[in-house]
Motif scaffolding. Structure first.
Motif, PDB file in Angstrom:
ATOM      1  N   ALA A   3       0.826  -1.159  -0.104  1.00 45.98           N
ATOM      2  CA  ALA A   3      -0.132  -0.172   0.027  1.00 45.98           C
ATOM      3  C   ALA A   3       0.779   1.195   0.241  1.00 45.98           C
ATOM      4  O   ALA A   3       0.522   2.334  -0.709  1.00 45.98           O
ATOM      5  CB  ALA A   3      -0.944   0.032   1.282  1.00 45.98           C
ATOM      6  N   LEU A   4       2.072   1.268   0.717  1.00 45.59           N
ATOM      7  CA  LEU A   4       2.848   2.282   0.770  1.00 45.59           C
ATOM      8  C   LEU A   4       3.408   2.681  -0.486  1.00 45.59           C
ATOM      9  O   LEU A   4       3.694   3.746  -1.010  1.00 45.59           O
ATOM     10  CB  LEU A   4       3.929   2.133   1.843  1.00 45.59           C
ATOM     11  N   ALA A   5       3.979   1.544  -1.325  1.00 44.22           N
ATOM     12  CA  ALA A   5       4.397   1.691  -2.607  1.00 44.22           C
ATOM     13  C   ALA A   5       3.527   2.157  -3.688  1.00 44.22           C
ATOM     14  O   ALA A   5       3.773   2.870  -4.503  1.00 44.22           O
ATOM     15  CB  ALA A   5       4.934   0.444  -2.881  1.00 44.22           C
ATOM     16  N   ASN A   6       2.310   1.606  -3.231  1.00 39.75           N
ATOM     17  CA  ASN A   6       1.602   2.112  -4.618  1.00 39.75           C
ATOM     18  C   ASN A   6       0.907   3.420  -4.360  1.00 39.75           C
ATOM     19  O   ASN A   6       0.514   4.246  -5.124  1.00 39.75           O
ATOM     20  CB  ASN A   6       0.189   1.102  -4.320  1.00 39.75           C
ATOM     21  N   LEU A   7       1.039   3.868  -2.923  1.00 38.40           N
ATOM     22  CA  LEU A   7       0.656   5.285  -2.710  1.00 38.40           C
ATOM     23  C   LEU A   7       1.563   6.259  -3.011  1.00 38.40           C
ATOM     24  O   LEU A   7       1.498   7.353  -3.969  1.00 38.40           O
ATOM     25  CB  LEU A   7       0.536   5.577  -1.335  1.00 38.40           C
ATOM     26  N   ARG A   8       2.841   5.722  -2.924  1.00 43.97           N
ATOM     27  CA  ARG A   8       4.038   6.859  -3.779  1.00 43.97           C
ATOM     28  C   ARG A   8       3.932   6.842  -5.169  1.00 43.97           C
ATOM     29  O   ARG A   8       4.257   7.752  -5.610  1.00 43.97           O
ATOM     30  CB  ARG A   8       5.400   6.023  -3.021  1.00 43.97           C
ATOM     31  N   TYR A   9       3.445   5.730  -5.740  1.00 45.78           N
ATOM     32  CA  TYR A   9       3.235   5.492  -7.252  1.00 45.78           C
ATOM     33  C   TYR A   9       2.296   6.532  -7.856  1.00 45.78           C
ATOM     34  O   TYR A   9       2.506   7.251  -8.508  1.00 45.78           O
ATOM     35  CB  TYR A   9       3.101   3.980  -7.556  1.00 45.78           C
ATOM     36  N   ILE A  10       1.076   6.604  -6.987  1.00 45.07           N
ATOM     37  CA  ILE A  10       0.026   7.456  -7.611  1.00 45.07           C
ATOM     38  C   ILE A  10       0.328   9.013  -7.372  1.00 45.07           C
ATOM     39  O   ILE A  10       0.097   9.697  -8.116  1.00 45.07           O
ATOM     40  CB  ILE A  10      -1.440   7.002  -6.570  1.00 45.07           C
ATOM     41  N   LEU A 122      -5.488   4.688   0.637  1.00 52.77           N
ATOM     42  CA  LEU A 122      -5.656   5.242   1.855  1.00 52.77           C
ATOM     43  C   LEU A 122      -6.485   4.447   3.152  1.00 52.77           C
ATOM     44  O   LEU A 122      -5.807   4.644   4.350  1.00 52.77           O
ATOM     45  CB  LEU A 122      -5.951   6.755   2.012  1.00 52.77           C
ATOM     46  N   GLY A 123      -7.497   3.965   2.600  1.00 57.23           N
ATOM     47  CA  GLY A 123      -8.278   3.114   3.224  1.00 57.23           C
ATOM     48  C   GLY A 123      -7.536   1.855   3.783  1.00 57.23           C
ATOM     49  O   GLY A 123      -7.561   1.302   5.108  1.00 57.23           O
ATOM     50  N   ASP A 124      -6.578   1.300   2.899  1.00 57.01           N
ATOM     51  CA  ASP A 124      -5.812  -0.016   3.304  1.00 57.01           C
ATOM     52  C   ASP A 124      -4.635   0.553   4.251  1.00 57.01           C
ATOM     53  O   ASP A 124      -4.435   0.017   5.056  1.00 57.01           O
ATOM     54  CB  ASP A 124      -5.133  -0.321   1.952  1.00 57.01           C
ATOM     55  N   LEU A 125      -4.090   1.885   3.956  1.00 55.75           N
ATOM     56  CA  LEU A 125      -3.045   2.173   5.039  1.00 55.75           C
ATOM     57  C   LEU A 125      -3.779   2.440   6.471  1.00 55.75           C
ATOM     58  O   LEU A 125      -3.039   2.114   7.532  1.00 55.75           O
ATOM     59  CB  LEU A 125      -2.637   3.382   4.425  1.00 55.75           C
ATOM     60  N   GLN A 126      -4.846   2.909   6.508  1.00 58.72           N
ATOM     61  CA  GLN A 126      -5.664   3.118   7.654  1.00 58.72           C
ATOM     62  C   GLN A 126      -6.030   1.853   8.345  1.00 58.72           C
ATOM     63  O   GLN A 126      -5.719   1.811   9.548  1.00 58.72           O
ATOM     64  CB  GLN A 126      -6.691   3.950   7.518  1.00 58.72           C
ATOM     65  N   THR A 127      -6.566   0.874   7.827  1.00 53.98           N
ATOM     66  CA  THR A 127      -7.088  -0.365   8.396  1.00 53.98           C
ATOM     67  C   THR A 127      -5.958  -1.662   8.583  1.00 53.98           C
ATOM     68  O   THR A 127      -6.012  -2.132   9.560  1.00 53.98           O
ATOM     69  CB  THR A 127      -8.217  -1.115   7.411  1.00 53.98           C
ATOM     70  N   LYS A 128      -4.740  -1.212   7.898  1.00 55.81           N
ATOM     71  CA  LYS A 128      -3.868  -2.499   8.082  1.00 55.81           C
ATOM     72  C   LYS A 128      -2.925  -2.182   9.172  1.00 55.81           C
ATOM     73  O   LYS A 128      -1.920  -3.054   9.585  1.00 55.81           O
ATOM     74  CB  LYS A 128      -3.238  -2.715   6.786  1.00 55.81           C
ATOM     75  N   GLY A 129      -3.103  -0.991   9.701  1.00 54.02           N
ATOM     76  CA  GLY A 129      -2.234  -0.628  10.804  1.00 54.02           C
ATOM     77  C   GLY A 129      -0.822  -0.262  10.493  1.00 54.02           C
ATOM     78  O   GLY A 129      -0.269  -0.563   9.324  1.00 54.02           O
TER      79      GLY A 129
END
Length: 134
Positions: A3-10, A122-129
């Motif tokens: 999720a972090l990698a995908n966020l940086r990509y977007i 962002l939801g993935d980052l929030q829910t996955k801790g």
């Protein structure tokens, strides 16, 4: 990590989109960011080189040089502050307003296009801790 990698990509894709759009309008990226910072400023103090340097997270002399280029290009005017004669306030010209209108419209469209994926990430980052150590 995914999720972090995908966020940086977007975010990088959006940054690349934004730089390309500004270049098509004849503006370097940093000048576009400066115009947007000036236009969006709603602080209690007027927009000055110091405020601009803070908003762009650049050194004051870098912001000063940027303002010089914007003034030279006909995008920004400087006026002596009526309350403090030591500083100059910055304002956009009609030319800058026209460019920002066009750029903001295409940026909003791109954000609307990217929003579903960004919201999902962002939801993935929030829910996955937090990321745990291996």
């Amino acid at each position: 990590y995914e999720a972090l990698a995908n966020l940086r990509y977007i975010l990088r894709r959006f940054t690349d989109f934004s730089a390309s759009a500004a270049q098509r309008e004849g503006l370097p990226t940093q000048q576009h960011q400066a115009l947007l910072a000036i236009k969006g400023h709603r602080g209690e103090t007027p927009m000055t080189v110091g405020v601009l340097s803070e908003r762009l997270v650049v050194a004051r002399h870098t912001a000063s040089e940027l303002v010089e280029r914007l003034v030279g290009g006909g995008y920004v005017t400087r006026e002596t502050d009526a309350h403090d004669k030591r500083r100059q306030t910055l304002a956009l010209t009609a030319k800058a307003e026209d460019v920002l209108t066009r750029l903001s419209a295409i940026h909003r469209a791109e954000i609307r296009h990217m929003a579903p994926r960004l919201i999902e990430l962002l939801g993935d980052l929030q829910t996955k801790g937090p990321v745990s150590k291996p």
